[in-house]
Motif scaffolding. Sequence first.
Motif, PDB file in Angstrom:
ATOM      1  N   LYS A   1       0.845  -1.198   0.000  1.00  0.00           N
ATOM      2  CA  LYS A   1       0.000   0.000   0.000  1.00  0.00           C
ATOM      3  C   LYS A   1       0.881   1.248   0.000  1.00  0.00           C
ATOM      4  O   LYS A   1       2.032   1.230   0.458  1.00  0.00           O
ATOM      5  N   ASP A   2       0.334   2.330  -0.520  1.00  0.00           N
ATOM      6  CA  ASP A   2       1.059   3.593  -0.572  1.00  0.00           C
ATOM      7  C   ASP A   2       0.710   4.361   0.690  1.00  0.00           C
ATOM      8  O   ASP A   2      -0.229   5.134   0.730  1.00  0.00           O
ATOM      9  N   TRP A   3       1.469   4.139   1.738  1.00  0.00           N
ATOM     10  CA  TRP A   3       1.171   4.757   3.027  1.00  0.00           C
ATOM     11  C   TRP A   3       2.079   5.958   3.266  1.00  0.00           C
ATOM     12  O   TRP A   3       2.928   6.286   2.443  1.00  0.00           O
ATOM     13  N   GLN A   4       1.943   6.607   4.406  1.00  0.00           N
ATOM     14  CA  GLN A   4       2.594   7.889   4.678  1.00  0.00           C
ATOM     15  C   GLN A   4       4.101   7.902   4.465  1.00  0.00           C
ATOM     16  O   GLN A   4       4.655   8.891   3.987  1.00  0.00           O
ATOM     17  N   ASP A   5       4.825   6.853   4.803  1.00  0.00           N
ATOM     18  CA  ASP A   5       6.276   6.841   4.621  1.00  0.00           C
ATOM     19  C   ASP A   5       6.708   6.214   3.304  1.00  0.00           C
ATOM     20  O   ASP A   5       7.893   6.181   2.994  1.00  0.00           O
ATOM     21  N   ALA A   6       5.743   5.697   2.556  1.00  0.00           N
ATOM     22  CA  ALA A   6       5.980   5.136   1.222  1.00  0.00           C
ATOM     23  C   ALA A   6       6.957   3.967   1.203  1.00  0.00           C
ATOM     24  O   ALA A   6       7.533   3.656   0.172  1.00  0.00           O
ATOM     25  N   THR A   7       7.180   3.328   2.338  1.00  0.00           N
ATOM     26  CA  THR A   7       8.045   2.151   2.367  1.00  0.00           C
ATOM     27  C   THR A   7       7.170   0.899   2.368  1.00  0.00           C
ATOM     28  O   THR A   7       5.950   0.966   2.514  1.00  0.00           O
ATOM     29  N   ILE A   8       7.812  -0.245   2.209  1.00  0.00           N
ATOM     30  CA  ILE A   8       7.107  -1.517   2.263  1.00  0.00           C
ATOM     31  C   ILE A   8       6.527  -1.668   3.663  1.00  0.00           C
ATOM     32  O   ILE A   8       7.226  -1.431   4.650  1.00  0.00           O
ATOM     33  N   TYR A   9       5.277  -2.067   3.744  1.00  0.00           N
ATOM     34  CA  TYR A   9       4.620  -2.148   5.052  1.00  0.00           C
ATOM     35  C   TYR A   9       4.833  -3.527   5.668  1.00  0.00           C
ATOM     36  O   TYR A   9       3.962  -4.402   5.633  1.00  0.00           O
ATOM     37  N   ARG A  10       6.046  -3.718   6.200  1.00  0.00           N
ATOM     38  CA  ARG A  10       6.416  -4.964   6.868  1.00  0.00           C
ATOM     39  C   ARG A  10       7.143  -4.605   8.163  1.00  0.00           C
ATOM     40  O   ARG A  10       7.879  -3.619   8.226  1.00  0.00           O
ATOM     41  N   PRO A  11       7.007  -5.440   9.199  1.00  0.00           N
ATOM     42  CA  PRO A  11       7.631  -5.136  10.489  1.00  0.00           C
ATOM     43  C   PRO A  11       9.145  -4.992  10.447  1.00  0.00           C
ATOM     44  O   PRO A  11       9.728  -4.367  11.326  1.00  0.00           O
ATOM     45  N   TRP A  12       9.809  -5.540   9.432  1.00  0.00           N
ATOM     46  CA  TRP A  12      11.264  -5.413   9.346  1.00  0.00           C
ATOM     47  C   TRP A  12      11.709  -4.080   8.758  1.00  0.00           C
ATOM     48  O   TRP A  12      12.890  -3.741   8.807  1.00  0.00           O
ATOM     49  N   ASP A  13      10.812  -3.293   8.192  1.00  0.00           N
ATOM     50  CA  ASP A  13      11.194  -2.025   7.580  1.00  0.00           C
ATOM     51  C   ASP A  13      11.482  -0.956   8.639  1.00  0.00           C
ATOM     52  O   ASP A  13      10.843  -0.925   9.691  1.00  0.00           O
ATOM     53  N   ARG A  14      12.410  -0.086   8.352  1.00  0.00           N
ATOM     54  CA  ARG A  14      12.851   0.976   9.259  1.00  0.00           C
ATOM     55  C   ARG A  14      11.691   1.852   9.747  1.00  0.00           C
ATOM     56  O   ARG A  14      11.675   2.267  10.894  1.00  0.00           O
ATOM     57  N   HIS A  15      10.739   2.146   8.879  1.00  0.00           N
ATOM     58  CA  HIS A  15       9.631   3.023   9.248  1.00  0.00           C
ATOM     59  C   HIS A  15       8.401   2.252   9.712  1.00  0.00           C
ATOM     60  O   HIS A  15       7.689   2.686  10.611  1.00  0.00           O
ATOM     61  N   THR A  16       8.152   1.122   9.102  1.00  0.00           N
ATOM     62  CA  THR A  16       6.966   0.335   9.444  1.00  0.00           C
ATOM     63  C   THR A  16       7.112  -0.368  10.781  1.00  0.00           C
ATOM     64  O   THR A  16       6.130  -0.512  11.513  1.00  0.00           O
ATOM     65  N   GLY A  17       8.304  -0.821  11.122  1.00  0.00           N
ATOM     66  CA  GLY A  17       8.513  -1.519  12.394  1.00  0.00           C
ATOM     67  C   GLY A  17       7.977  -0.751  13.580  1.00  0.00           C
ATOM     68  O   GLY A  17       7.176  -1.276  14.362  1.00  0.00           O
ATOM     69  N   PRO A  18       8.356   0.521  13.731  1.00  0.00           N
ATOM     70  CA  PRO A  18       7.846   1.283  14.873  1.00  0.00           C
ATOM     71  C   PRO A  18       6.381   1.726  14.717  1.00  0.00           C
ATOM     72  O   PRO A  18       5.720   2.012  15.701  1.00  0.00           O
ATOM     73  N   HIS A  19       5.880   1.787  13.483  1.00  0.00           N
ATOM     74  CA  HIS A  19       4.514   2.260  13.253  1.00  0.00           C
ATOM     75  C   HIS A  19       3.505   1.278  13.846  1.00  0.00           C
ATOM     76  O   HIS A  19       3.553   0.086  13.561  1.00  0.00           O
ATOM     77  N   SER A  20       2.629   1.747  14.668  1.00  0.00           N
ATOM     78  CA  SER A  20       1.592   0.923  15.315  1.00  0.00           C
ATOM     79  C   SER A  20       2.176  -0.283  16.044  1.00  0.00           C
ATOM     80  O   SER A  20       1.537  -1.339  16.111  1.00  0.00           O
ATOM     81  N   ASN A  21       3.415  -0.173  16.524  1.00  0.00           N
ATOM     82  CA  ASN A  21       4.085  -1.260  17.243  1.00  0.00           C
ATOM     83  C   ASN A  21       4.206  -2.539  16.423  1.00  0.00           C
ATOM     84  O   ASN A  21       4.173  -3.646  16.964  1.00  0.00           O
ATOM     85  N   ASN A  22       4.334  -2.413  15.100  1.00  0.00           N
ATOM     86  CA  ASN A  22       4.412  -3.585  14.229  1.00  0.00           C
ATOM     87  C   ASN A  22       5.521  -4.548  14.629  1.00  0.00           C
ATOM     88  O   ASN A  22       5.313  -5.758  14.682  1.00  0.00           O
ATOM     89  N   ALA A  23       6.716  -4.031  14.901  1.00  0.00           N
ATOM     90  CA  ALA A  23       7.842  -4.908  15.245  1.00  0.00           C
ATOM     91  C   ALA A  23       7.592  -5.623  16.567  1.00  0.00           C
ATOM     92  O   ALA A  23       7.871  -6.816  16.703  1.00  0.00           O
ATOM     93  N   ALA A  24       7.046  -4.919  17.550  1.00  0.00           N
ATOM     94  CA  ALA A  24       6.773  -5.539  18.855  1.00  0.00           C
ATOM     95  C   ALA A  24       5.647  -6.565  18.760  1.00  0.00           C
ATOM     96  O   ALA A  24       5.695  -7.603  19.411  1.00  0.00           O
ATOM     97  N   ASN A  25       4.659  -6.283  17.912  1.00  0.00           N
ATOM     98  CA  ASN A  25       3.521  -7.194  17.765  1.00  0.00           C
ATOM     99  C   ASN A  25       3.848  -8.419  16.920  1.00  0.00           C
ATOM    100  O   ASN A  25       3.170  -9.440  17.035  1.00  0.00           O
ATOM    101  N   LYS A  26       4.864  -8.321  16.062  1.00  0.00           N
ATOM    102  CA  LYS A  26       5.248  -9.439  15.190  1.00  0.00           C
ATOM    103  C   LYS A  26       6.765  -9.616  15.238  1.00  0.00           C
ATOM    104  O   LYS A  26       7.462  -9.410  14.245  1.00  0.00           O
TER     105      LYS A  26
END
Length: 157
Positions: A97-122
Amino acid sequence: MEDPASALIRADLVSDVFQAGCREGRWRVVEFDYPRLDFKVSAIKTDGEATEYGFRADLTNYPGVAPEVRLWNLEDNRKPTAQERPTGGTRVTETFKDWQDATIYRPWDRHTGPHSNNAANKPQLAWNKQRELAFIFEDLHGILVSNGRKVAPQAPA
């Protein structure tokens, strides 16, 4: 003197696991110029057609800092249009998806990991400095070929 992060990336790119993915046609490196890595990952479209998608990664301070990976039109050096983005099931549309940081929306990504606690949740999908680049490439490839399961012929019951 070569940056230590660059040396670690080069080691990852020649690892047995990474090279196996290259030999099998799952992914390929287009260009590496530290800290940028341009690459393509093979995919299956919703109609069953084989294709590949381009990505641009920023690997500054690798592996201590999570990679930043963007879907990228490598031929035209730009962000892909909506029509050029992967489509398919929920995993595909959520990841690309084309989200605010425009990066791949996966918990391993630099921006997605901290977003909505993705890294902590997965945590099984979160980046850590023991991971190698093949981890990201395998994850992306698995998602991009998931459409193939929908179009594969079903065996008779």
